[in-house]
Design a protein around this motif. Structure first.
Motif, PDB file in Angstrom:
ATOM      1  N   LEU A  23       0.823  -1.202   0.000  1.00 40.01           N
ATOM      2  CA  LEU A  23       0.000   0.000   0.000  1.00 40.01           C
ATOM      3  C   LEU A  23       0.860   1.256   0.000  1.00 40.01           C
ATOM      4  O   LEU A  23       0.684   2.147  -0.843  1.00 40.01           O
ATOM      5  N   TYR A  24       1.795   1.322   0.933  1.00 39.34           N
ATOM      6  CA  TYR A  24       2.659   2.503   1.009  1.00 39.34           C
ATOM      7  C   TYR A  24       3.508   2.651  -0.258  1.00 39.34           C
ATOM      8  O   TYR A  24       3.655   3.751  -0.797  1.00 39.34           O
ATOM      9  N   SER A  25       4.071   1.545  -0.718  1.00 37.84           N
ATOM     10  CA  SER A  25       4.905   1.597  -1.922  1.00 37.84           C
ATOM     11  C   SER A  25       4.086   1.996  -3.142  1.00 37.84           C
ATOM     12  O   SER A  25       4.546   2.783  -3.978  1.00 37.84           O
ATOM     13  N   GLY A  26       2.866   1.448  -3.255  1.00 40.97           N
ATOM     14  CA  GLY A  26       2.027   1.742  -4.407  1.00 40.97           C
ATOM     15  C   GLY A  26       1.640   3.206  -4.488  1.00 40.97           C
ATOM     16  O   GLY A  26       1.703   3.821  -5.555  1.00 40.97           O
ATOM     17  N   VAL A  27       1.241   3.774  -3.352  1.00 39.33           N
ATOM     18  CA  VAL A  27       0.852   5.193  -3.337  1.00 39.33           C
ATOM     19  C   VAL A  27       2.037   6.075  -3.690  1.00 39.33           C
ATOM     20  O   VAL A  27       1.931   6.989  -4.522  1.00 39.33           O
ATOM     21  N   LEU A  28       3.182   5.819  -3.054  1.00 35.47           N
ATOM     22  CA  LEU A  28       4.371   6.635  -3.323  1.00 35.47           C
ATOM     23  C   LEU A  28       4.841   6.467  -4.759  1.00 35.47           C
ATOM     24  O   LEU A  28       5.219   7.456  -5.417  1.00 35.47           O
ATOM     25  N   ALA A  29       4.813   5.232  -5.274  1.00 33.63           N
ATOM     26  CA  ALA A  29       5.240   4.994  -6.657  1.00 33.63           C
ATOM     27  C   ALA A  29       4.325   5.703  -7.637  1.00 33.63           C
ATOM     28  O   ALA A  29       4.782   6.241  -8.653  1.00 33.63           O
ATOM     29  N   LEU A  30       3.023   5.724  -7.354  1.00 32.35           N
ATOM     30  CA  LEU A  30       2.075   6.398  -8.246  1.00 32.35           C
ATOM     31  C   LEU A  30       2.329   7.903  -8.273  1.00 32.35           C
ATOM     32  O   LEU A  30       2.353   8.522  -9.354  1.00 32.35           O
ATOM     33  N   VAL A  31       2.548   8.489  -7.103  1.00 35.33           N
ATOM     34  CA  VAL A  31       2.818   9.934  -7.033  1.00 35.33           C
ATOM     35  C   VAL A  31       4.109  10.273  -7.764  1.00 35.33           C
ATOM     36  O   VAL A  31       4.148  11.186  -8.605  1.00 35.33           O
ATOM     37  N   LEU A  32       5.170   9.534  -7.464  1.00 41.32           N
ATOM     38  CA  LEU A  32       6.456   9.797  -8.115  1.00 41.32           C
ATOM     39  C   LEU A  32       6.386   9.523  -9.612  1.00 41.32           C
ATOM     40  O   LEU A  32       6.987  10.253 -10.417  1.00 41.32           O
ATOM     41  N   GLY A  33       5.646   8.483 -10.003  1.00 42.25           N
ATOM     42  CA  GLY A  33       5.530   8.156 -11.422  1.00 42.25           C
ATOM     43  C   GLY A  33       4.809   9.231 -12.202  1.00 42.25           C
ATOM     44  O   GLY A  33       5.193   9.559 -13.327  1.00 42.25           O
ATOM     45  N   ILE A  34       3.743   9.804 -11.624  1.00 48.54           N
ATOM     46  CA  ILE A  34       3.012  10.885 -12.291  1.00 48.54           C
ATOM     47  C   ILE A  34       3.898  12.114 -12.445  1.00 48.54           C
ATOM     48  O   ILE A  34       3.931  12.756 -13.503  1.00 48.54           O
ATOM     49  N   ILE A  35       4.644  12.435 -11.387  1.00 44.83           N
ATOM     50  CA  ILE A  35       5.552  13.593 -11.458  1.00 44.83           C
ATOM     51  C   ILE A  35       6.620  13.360 -12.523  1.00 44.83           C
ATOM     52  O   ILE A  35       6.912  14.242 -13.348  1.00 44.83           O
ATOM     53  N   ALA A  36       7.211  12.158 -12.520  1.00 42.30           N
ATOM     54  CA  ALA A  36       8.264  11.857 -13.499  1.00 42.30           C
ATOM     55  C   ALA A  36       7.703  11.867 -14.919  1.00 42.30           C
ATOM     56  O   ALA A  36       8.375  12.324 -15.855  1.00 42.30           O
ATOM     57  N   ALA A  37       6.471  11.392 -15.107  1.00 37.95           N
ATOM     58  CA  ALA A  37       5.853  11.415 -16.440  1.00 37.95           C
ATOM     59  C   ALA A  37       5.627  12.848 -16.894  1.00 37.95           C
ATOM     60  O   ALA A  37       5.816  13.175 -18.080  1.00 37.95           O
ATOM     61  N   GLY A  38       5.218  13.717 -15.958  1.00 39.44           N
ATOM     62  CA  GLY A  38       5.079  15.131 -16.298  1.00 39.44           C
ATOM     63  C   GLY A  38       6.400  15.740 -16.723  1.00 39.44           C
ATOM     64  O   GLY A  38       6.451  16.550 -17.667  1.00 39.44           O
ATOM     65  N   PHE A  39       7.463  15.354 -16.031  1.00 40.30           N
ATOM     66  CA  PHE A  39       8.792  15.830 -16.414  1.00 40.30           C
ATOM     67  C   PHE A  39       9.173  15.330 -17.808  1.00 40.30           C
ATOM     68  O   PHE A  39       9.761  16.062 -18.607  1.00 40.30           O
ATOM     69  N   ARG A  40       8.817  14.067 -18.090  1.00 37.03           N
ATOM     70  CA  ARG A  40       9.209  13.456 -19.356  1.00 37.03           C
ATOM     71  C   ARG A  40       8.563  14.145 -20.564  1.00 37.03           C
ATOM     72  O   ARG A  40       9.150  14.159 -21.653  1.00 37.03           O
ATOM     73  N   VAL A  41       7.373  14.701 -20.391  1.00 36.86           N
ATOM     74  CA  VAL A  41       6.687  15.353 -21.509  1.00 36.86           C
ATOM     75  C   VAL A  41       6.733  16.875 -21.390  1.00 36.86           C
ATOM     76  O   VAL A  41       6.068  17.575 -22.155  1.00 36.86           O
ATOM     77  N   VAL A  99       5.864   2.952 -13.539  1.00 34.17           N
ATOM     78  CA  VAL A  99       4.627   3.731 -13.519  1.00 34.17           C
ATOM     79  C   VAL A  99       4.753   4.929 -14.456  1.00 34.17           C
ATOM     80  O   VAL A  99       3.828   5.250 -15.215  1.00 34.17           O
ATOM     81  N   CYS A 100       5.894   5.587 -14.410  1.00 39.59           N
ATOM     82  CA  CYS A 100       6.136   6.752 -15.259  1.00 39.59           C
ATOM     83  C   CYS A 100       5.978   6.404 -16.732  1.00 39.59           C
ATOM     84  O   CYS A 100       5.294   7.114 -17.475  1.00 39.59           O
ATOM     85  N   GLU A 101       6.578   5.309 -17.155  1.00 42.54           N
ATOM     86  CA  GLU A 101       6.519   4.943 -18.567  1.00 42.54           C
ATOM     87  C   GLU A 101       5.109   4.541 -18.982  1.00 42.54           C
ATOM     88  O   GLU A 101       4.686   4.813 -20.105  1.00 42.54           O
ATOM     89  N   ALA A 102       4.371   3.883 -18.086  1.00 41.14           N
ATOM     90  CA  ALA A 102       2.990   3.525 -18.407  1.00 41.14           C
ATOM     91  C   ALA A 102       2.139   4.777 -18.586  1.00 41.14           C
ATOM     92  O   ALA A 102       1.346   4.879 -19.530  1.00 41.14           O
ATOM     93  N   ILE A 103       2.315   5.740 -17.686  1.00 37.48           N
ATOM     94  CA  ILE A 103       1.533   6.977 -17.779  1.00 37.48           C
ATOM     95  C   ILE A 103       1.974   7.800 -18.988  1.00 37.48           C
ATOM     96  O   ILE A 103       1.139   8.403 -19.682  1.00 37.48           O
ATOM     97  N   ARG A 104       3.254   7.826 -19.275  1.00 36.03           N
ATOM     98  CA  ARG A 104       3.739   8.586 -20.432  1.00 36.03           C
ATOM     99  C   ARG A 104       3.165   8.026 -21.730  1.00 36.03           C
ATOM    100  O   ARG A 104       2.819   8.770 -22.650  1.00 36.03           O
ATOM    101  N   SER A 105       3.051   6.686 -21.796  1.00 35.46           N
ATOM    102  CA  SER A 105       2.467   6.092 -22.995  1.00 35.46           C
ATOM    103  C   SER A 105       1.011   6.514 -23.154  1.00 35.46           C
ATOM    104  O   SER A 105       0.532   6.734 -24.270  1.00 35.46           O
ATOM    105  N   GLY A 106       0.295   6.639 -22.036  1.00 31.51           N
ATOM    106  CA  GLY A 106      -1.080   7.113 -22.093  1.00 31.51           C
ATOM    107  C   GLY A 106      -1.177   8.564 -22.506  1.00 31.51           C
ATOM    108  O   GLY A 106      -2.071   8.953 -23.269  1.00 31.51           O
ATOM    109  N   ILE A 107      -0.257   9.377 -21.999  1.00 30.58           N
ATOM    110  CA  ILE A 107      -0.228  10.794 -22.383  1.00 30.58           C
ATOM    111  C   ILE A 107       0.016  10.935 -23.879  1.00 30.58           C
ATOM    112  O   ILE A 107      -0.636  11.723 -24.568  1.00 30.58           O
TER     113      ILE A 107
END
Length: 216
Positions: A23-41, A99-107
């Motif tokens: 639970l803790y890892s999933g929430v933190l990974a999702l937050v960090l992944g979204i931020i990193a995906a925003g950085f990537r685009v 997570v970042c790469e999955a979200i970036r592919s969606g973006i």
């Protein structure tokens, strides 16, 4: 099965501990992944470089190395804490790259005209990303995100091997090493514990995917 029944409290405690890690890892990974995906685009080269470096380093580094650094490297730098949090954060950092790469592919799957229309009405990059692009992208990233999080749940067993204590891995180790029980029935209980987590998680993600598909 008798071994599992006789040691059911230990397995249940391990299940709860493993759920906490996930639970803790999933929430933190999702937050960090979204931020990193925003950085990537991002249109800013420094942010794109930061996001790319984050993904390349963590995605291409074995999880065991990340956990070794968290568990033994950080104390050498004067950063002390419990193995539970070191392991949980290490797992979250590793998972965030995927997570970042999955979200970036969606973006990238969202038509470019959506972002252009958002900019045309005066929205900033951050506003257009959070209010226009991401809500549409999330529909296409649920299946790959589901796979990422299922893999994270299974990777939590590696976290347990670093002395977190009390999780399903530790429960199996206690029963085989300290109590000398047969390995096969003990590991069967551990496998069942992980299935109790992963199967409902897969069903939940499948239900979310179907609801999102209807909403398109």
């Amino acid at each position: 099965m008798q071994v599992i029944i006789d040691n059911l409290p230990l397995y249940l405690n391990g299940l709860v501990r493993t759920l906490s890690i996930c639970l803790y890892s999933g929430v933190l990974a999702l937050v960090l992944g979204i931020i990193a995906a925003g950085f990537r685009v991002s249109p800013l080269p420094p942010l794109r470089a930061t996001g790319t470096s984050w993904v390349n380093v963590l995605r291409n580094c074995p999880l065991t190395v990340v956990l070794f650094f968290m568990a033994f490297g950080l104390p050498e730098l004067g950063i002390n804490g419990s193995y539970f949090w070191f392991g949980t954060i290490g797992l979250a950092l590793y998972t965030s790259a995927f997570v970042c790469e999955a979200i970036r592919s969606g973006i990238n799957a969202v038509p470019a005209g959506q972002a252009e229309a958002a900019r045309a009405v005066g929205l900033t990059f951050g506003q257009s990303l959070s209010l226009v692009v991401l809500p549409q992208a999330i529909r296409t990233v649920i299946p790959p995100l589901g796979n990422v999080f299922i893999a994270m749940i299974k990777n939590s067993a590696i976290v347990g091997a670093f002395g977190v204590g009390g999780d399903l891995f530790a429960a199996g180790d206690t029963l085989t090493s300290a109590r000398g029980l047969a390995v096969l029935p003990v590991l069967t209980g551990v496998v069942l514990g992980y299935l109790v987590i992963t199967i409902p998680a897969g069903l939940l993600l499948g239900g979310i995917e179907r609801k999102v598909a209807i909403a398109r």
